[in-house]
Design a protein around this motif. Structure first.
Motif, PDB file in Angstrom:
ATOM      1  N   SER A   1       0.822  -1.212   0.000  1.00  0.00           N
ATOM      2  CA  SER A   1       0.000   0.000   0.000  1.00  0.00           C
ATOM      3  C   SER A   1       0.853   1.258   0.000  1.00  0.00           C
ATOM      4  CB  SER A   1      -0.949   0.011   1.206  1.00  0.00           C
ATOM      5  OG  SER A   1      -1.944  -0.980   1.066  1.00  0.00           O
TER       6      SER A   1
ATOM      7  N   ARG B   1       0.758   4.323  -2.696  1.00  0.00           N
ATOM      8  CA  ARG B   1       0.622   5.733  -2.309  1.00  0.00           C
ATOM      9  C   ARG B   1       1.736   6.574  -2.912  1.00  0.00           C
ATOM     10  NH1 ARG B   1      -0.684   3.410   2.759  1.00  0.00           N
ATOM     11  NH2 ARG B   1       1.405   3.880   3.591  1.00  0.00           N
ATOM     12  N   TRP B   2       2.961   6.055  -2.870  1.00  0.00           N
ATOM     13  CA  TRP B   2       4.089   6.819  -3.404  1.00  0.00           C
ATOM     14  C   TRP B   2       3.938   7.033  -4.909  1.00  0.00           C
ATOM     15  CZ3 TRP B   2       7.896   6.796  -6.988  1.00  0.00           C
ATOM     16  CH2 TRP B   2       8.947   7.697  -6.813  1.00  0.00           C
TER      17      TRP B   2
ATOM     18  N   ARG C   1       1.188   6.989  -6.745  1.00  0.00           N
ATOM     19  CA  ARG C   1       0.066   7.888  -7.050  1.00  0.00           C
ATOM     20  C   ARG C   1       0.397   9.328  -6.681  1.00  0.00           C
ATOM     21  NH1 ARG C   1      -5.593   5.352  -5.173  1.00  0.00           N
ATOM     22  NH2 ARG C   1      -6.300   7.093  -6.460  1.00  0.00           N
ATOM     23  N   ALA C   2       1.155   9.537  -5.608  1.00  0.00           N
ATOM     24  CA  ALA C   2       1.498  10.902  -5.187  1.00  0.00           C
ATOM     25  C   ALA C   2       2.547  11.539  -6.083  1.00  0.00           C
ATOM     26  CB  ALA C   2       1.992  10.894  -3.738  1.00  0.00           C
TER      27      ALA C   2
ATOM     28  N   ASP D   1       1.255  -4.714   4.602  1.00  0.00           N
ATOM     29  CA  ASP D   1       1.288  -3.294   4.962  1.00  0.00           C
ATOM     30  C   ASP D   1       1.924  -3.010   6.318  1.00  0.00           C
ATOM     31  OD1 ASP D   1       0.148  -2.583   2.553  1.00  0.00           O
ATOM     32  OD2 ASP D   1      -1.895  -2.607   3.330  1.00  0.00           O
TER      33      ASP D   1
ATOM     34  N   ALA E   1       5.762   6.913   2.932  1.00  0.00           N
ATOM     35  CA  ALA E   1       4.638   7.113   2.006  1.00  0.00           C
ATOM     36  C   ALA E   1       3.322   6.879   2.727  1.00  0.00           C
ATOM     37  CB  ALA E   1       4.747   6.147   0.834  1.00  0.00           C
TER      38      ALA E   1
END
Length: 225
Positions: free
Chosen positions: A119, A123-124, A126-127, A203, A225
Motif C-alpha cells: 500500500s 501511495r508513493w 500515485r502521489a 502493509d 509514504a
C-alpha cells in the motif's frame, strides 16, 4: 498499465518490481531495522565485487534459496529481523528480485515491493507519478508475486482490494515452493516456515523502496509514504 513476468521487455514508465518470497520482504525488514540503503546486485559475483568496492557494506543474499558461505546474511526476513544493522548499508543479491531490478533500463521511476509495503508503494506512485503509465514486474513464477501484483494494480487504480486474497496468494506460493524444495537433498532444502509470517504481514511497512540506477546495480532507499 500492465502486470508482466521476467520475459517481458521493459524500457520506460514507472516500474514496480515485486518479490514477496523473499527478497523484498527481507529488504523491507532491513529498512525497518535501520539500514540506510541497499545496493542490489543482479548476481552473487557482482555482490562480491560491490563488497570489494564498498567494504563497509554487509552482504545478504541466496543461491537456490540458501545463504552463500561468504555472505553475512541469507535472504531471510526472519534472520534480518534479529540482525544488528541499524545505521548499516547492505548489498543484496538474489535469484529473482535483484535480477528484476537490473532489467529495467530507463524507467521514469523504479521501486521494489512485497506484500509488506504494497500500500505504501501505491501511495508513493500515485502521489509522485499519478497519471503516468506503470508496469508491475513479477520476478517469480509462483502465485505470491502475481497476487501481490494484482493487489497493487487495484490500489493504483483506486480500487480497495481484499487483504485476505493477498495473504491466500502468499500462502499458495509458499506451498508451491515447499513442494519443489521437497525434491531436493535434505541439505539443499529451504525452510520457509520462519519467514512466512513476515511475507504475509501485509502493509507492516509504511514506506516505499525507491531505486536509483547506477552503472551496474540499483540502490534502494526507504521513502515514507
Amino acid at each position: 498499465m500492465s502486470i508482466v513476468g521476467m520475459d517481458a521487455e521493459i524500457s520506460s514508465g514507472v516500474v514496480v518490481v515485486v518479490d514477496v518470497i523473499r527478497a523484498f520482504t527481507t529488504a523491507a525488514v532491513a529498512f525497518e531495522r535501520g539500514v540506510r540503503d541497499i545496493a542490489c546486485a543482479a548476481s552473487l559475483d557482482l555482490g562480491r565485487e560491490l563488497r570489494r568496492r564498498y567494504p563497509d557494506r554487509l552482504l545478504a543474499g541466496e543461491s537456490r534459496g540458501l545463504k552463500p558461505v561468504d555472505y553475512d546474511f541469507g535472504n531471510s526476513p526472519f534472520e534480518m529481523s534479529m540482525a544488528q544493522v541499524d545505521g548499516k548499508r547492505l548489498i543484496q543479491a538474489t535469484s529473482n528480485g535483484t535480477v528484476g531490478l537490473g532489467r529495467c533500463l530507463e524507467p521514469t521511476a523504479l521501486l521494489a515491493a512485497s506484500a509488506r509495503n504494497v500500500s505504501a508503494t501505491a501511495r508513493w506512485v500515485r502521489a509522485n507519478h499519478g497519471g503516468e503509465p506503470w508496469t508491475i514486474l513479477c520476478t517469480g513464477r509462483t502465485e505470491e508475486d502475481w497476487a501481490c501484483a494484482r493487489h497493487l494494480s487495484d490500489l493504483l487504480q483506486g480500487v480497495e482490494p481484499e487483504r485476505e486474497r493477498l495473504v491466500a496468494g502468499v500462502m499458495d506460493g509458499v506451498a508451491e515452493r515447499s513442494r519443489s524444495f521437497a525434491h531436493r537433498p535434505v541439505a539443499d532444502r529451504v525452510d520457509l516456515s520462519v519467514d512466512l509470517p513476515f511475507c504475509c504481514d501485509v502493509d507492516r511497512s509504511a514506506f516505499a523502496m525507491v531505486g536509483e540506477i547506477r552503472d551496474d546495480h540499483v540502490v534502494l532507499t526507504k521513502v515514507p509514504a
